[in-house]
Design a protein around this motif. Structure first.
Motif, short mmCIF file in Angstrom:
data_model
loop_
_atom_site.label_atom_id
_atom_site.label_comp_id
_atom_site.label_asym_id
_atom_site.label_seq_id
_atom_site.Cartn_x
_atom_site.Cartn_y
_atom_site.Cartn_z
N ALA A 36 3.48 7.51 0.09
CA ALA A 36 3.48 8.40 -1.08
C ALA A 36 4.79 9.18 -1.18
CB ALA A 36 2.31 9.36 -1.01
N ARG A 37 5.29 9.28 -2.38
CA ARG A 37 6.45 10.14 -2.62
C ARG A 37 6.00 11.60 -2.56
NH1 ARG A 37 11.03 7.56 -4.83
NH2 ARG A 37 10.63 5.36 -5.25
N SER A 38 6.87 12.46 -2.07
CA SER A 38 6.54 13.89 -1.93
C SER A 38 6.02 14.48 -3.23
CB SER A 38 7.77 14.68 -1.46
OG SER A 38 8.14 14.28 -0.17
N GLU A 52 12.16 8.65 2.13
CA GLU A 52 12.74 7.45 2.75
C GLU A 52 12.60 7.47 4.27
OE1 GLU A 52 14.26 3.79 3.47
OE2 GLU A 52 13.53 4.56 1.55
N GLN A 53 12.70 8.62 4.88
CA GLN A 53 12.53 8.71 6.33
C GLN A 53 11.10 8.34 6.73
OE1 GLN A 53 13.88 12.39 8.06
NE2 GLN A 53 12.94 11.96 10.03
N ARG A 54 10.12 8.82 5.96
CA ARG A 54 8.72 8.46 6.25
C ARG A 54 8.51 6.96 6.06
NH1 ARG A 54 5.56 10.58 2.58
NH2 ARG A 54 7.18 11.50 1.29
N ARG A 55 9.08 6.38 5.01
CA ARG A 55 8.95 4.94 4.78
C ARG A 55 9.59 4.15 5.93
NH1 ARG A 55 11.06 0.56 4.29
NH2 ARG A 55 13.11 1.48 4.50
N GLU A 56 10.75 4.60 6.37
CA GLU A 56 11.47 3.92 7.44
C GLU A 56 10.68 3.97 8.76
OE1 GLU A 56 15.74 4.57 9.60
OE2 GLU A 56 15.63 4.95 7.45
N MET A 57 10.05 5.09 9.04
CA MET A 57 9.25 5.21 10.27
C MET A 57 8.03 4.28 10.22
SD MET A 57 10.87 7.20 12.26
CE MET A 57 9.61 7.50 13.49
N VAL A 58 7.37 4.22 9.08
CA VAL A 58 6.21 3.33 8.93
C VAL A 58 6.66 1.87 9.07
CG1 VAL A 58 4.49 2.48 7.28
CG2 VAL A 58 4.79 4.94 7.62
N ALA A 59 7.79 1.53 8.45
CA ALA A 59 8.30 0.15 8.51
C ALA A 59 8.61 -0.28 9.94
CB ALA A 59 9.54 0.02 7.63
N ALA A 60 8.93 0.68 10.80
CA ALA A 60 9.28 0.36 12.19
C ALA A 60 8.08 0.00 13.05
CB ALA A 60 10.03 1.54 12.81
N ALA A 67 6.94 -1.95 4.21
CA ALA A 67 6.63 -0.58 3.79
C ALA A 67 7.38 -0.30 2.49
CB ALA A 67 7.03 0.41 4.87
N HIS A 68 6.67 0.29 1.54
CA HIS A 68 7.22 0.56 0.21
C HIS A 68 7.05 2.04 -0.09
CE1 HIS A 68 6.37 -3.80 -0.62
NE2 HIS A 68 5.33 -3.53 0.14
N LEU A 69 7.96 2.60 -0.86
CA LEU A 69 7.73 3.93 -1.41
C LEU A 69 6.86 3.78 -2.64
CD1 LEU A 69 11.13 5.84 -1.23
CD2 LEU A 69 9.02 6.32 0.02
N GLY A 70 5.98 4.73 -2.84
CA GLY A 70 5.16 4.73 -4.03
C GLY A 70 6.01 4.92 -5.28
N HIS A 71 5.43 4.62 -6.41
CA HIS A 71 6.12 4.78 -7.69
C HIS A 71 6.12 6.27 -8.04
CE1 HIS A 71 6.77 4.50 -12.05
NE2 HIS A 71 7.39 3.37 -11.76
N PRO A 72 7.21 6.79 -8.61
CA PRO A 72 7.26 8.23 -8.90
C PRO A 72 6.27 8.72 -9.95
CG PRO A 72 9.30 7.15 -9.60
CD PRO A 72 8.46 6.12 -8.91
N GLU A 73 5.85 7.86 -10.86
CA GLU A 73 4.94 8.31 -11.92
C GLU A 73 3.57 7.63 -11.91
OE1 GLU A 73 7.99 7.07 -14.11
OE2 GLU A 73 9.06 8.87 -13.47
N ASP A 74 3.48 6.42 -11.40
CA ASP A 74 2.25 5.64 -11.52
C ASP A 74 1.92 4.99 -10.18
OD1 ASP A 74 0.24 3.82 -12.10
OD2 ASP A 74 1.15 3.13 -13.96
N ILE A 75 0.90 5.53 -9.52
CA ILE A 75 0.58 5.05 -8.17
C ILE A 75 0.12 3.59 -8.15
CG2 ILE A 75 0.00 7.36 -7.33
CD1 ILE A 75 -2.99 6.48 -7.51
N PHE A 76 -0.26 3.04 -9.29
CA PHE A 76 -0.75 1.66 -9.32
C PHE A 76 0.35 0.61 -9.43
CE2 PHE A 76 -4.41 4.19 -10.58
CZ PHE A 76 -5.36 3.71 -9.71
N VAL A 77 1.56 1.01 -9.77
CA VAL A 77 2.66 0.04 -9.95
C VAL A 77 2.90 -0.80 -8.69
CG1 VAL A 77 5.16 -0.18 -10.35
CG2 VAL A 77 3.75 1.21 -11.89
N PRO A 78 3.06 -0.19 -7.50
CA PRO A 78 3.28 -1.05 -6.32
C PRO A 78 2.07 -1.91 -5.98
CG PRO A 78 3.39 1.29 -5.72
CD PRO A 78 3.21 1.22 -7.19
N ILE A 79 0.87 -1.41 -6.26
CA ILE A 79 -0.33 -2.21 -5.99
C ILE A 79 -0.35 -3.43 -6.90
CG2 ILE A 79 -2.86 -2.23 -6.12
CD1 ILE A 79 -2.73 0.75 -5.23
#
Length: 142
Positions: A36-38, A52-60, A67-79
């Protein structure tokens, strides 16, 4: 191949996060994690660590395929882009499963929702909450 999605804030990784993602990975062949984006975290305090730091840690983590960052406006876009077979919710995540399933169907996403199990621990001092970790740091350092 079964594609699985897990999602969360993942601020200050702890054993509870590792358990959740390991549990999710065991439910399929390919684990995608949406971090999730902050700006989208409204149900608890803003994350300490940058997006990005949280995404990078999860990806590791070895159990995570992508690991993907969520979309800034619509949480369903990456899904929608990932098109998972299964979405695994954390055992204590605040989602209303019926409403989430209805929202997914309305977006044309046909997948199963499952809940991860709770982490069992015999160590009373184990911290599986970012909030509790932050509280301990404040208590010890301030």
């Amino acid at each position: 191949m079964t594609t699985v999605v897990a999602q969360g804030t993942f601020d200050i990784l702890h054993p509870g996060h590792v358990h959740y993602l390991s549990d999710a990975a065991a439910m399929g062949d390919d684990l995608h994690v949406i971090v999730a984006r902050s700006q989208n975290v409204t149900h608890k305090p803003e994350p300490i660590l940058p997006d990005e730091q949280r995404r990078e840690m999860v990806a590791a983590l070895g159990v995570v395929d992508e690991a993907h960052l969520g979309h800034p406006e619509d949480i369903f876009v990456p899904i929608e882009r990932i098109d998972p077979d299964v979405i695994v919710l954390g055992y204590d995540q605040h989602h209303d499963e019926e409403r989430l399933q209805a929202a997914l169907r309305s977006r044309g996403v046909d997948c199963e929702l499952r809940r991860a199990s709770a982490r069992e621990s015999s160590d009373d001092d184990e911290l599986c909450s970012t909030g509790r970790i932050v509280d301990r740091i404040v208590d010890r350092r301030c």
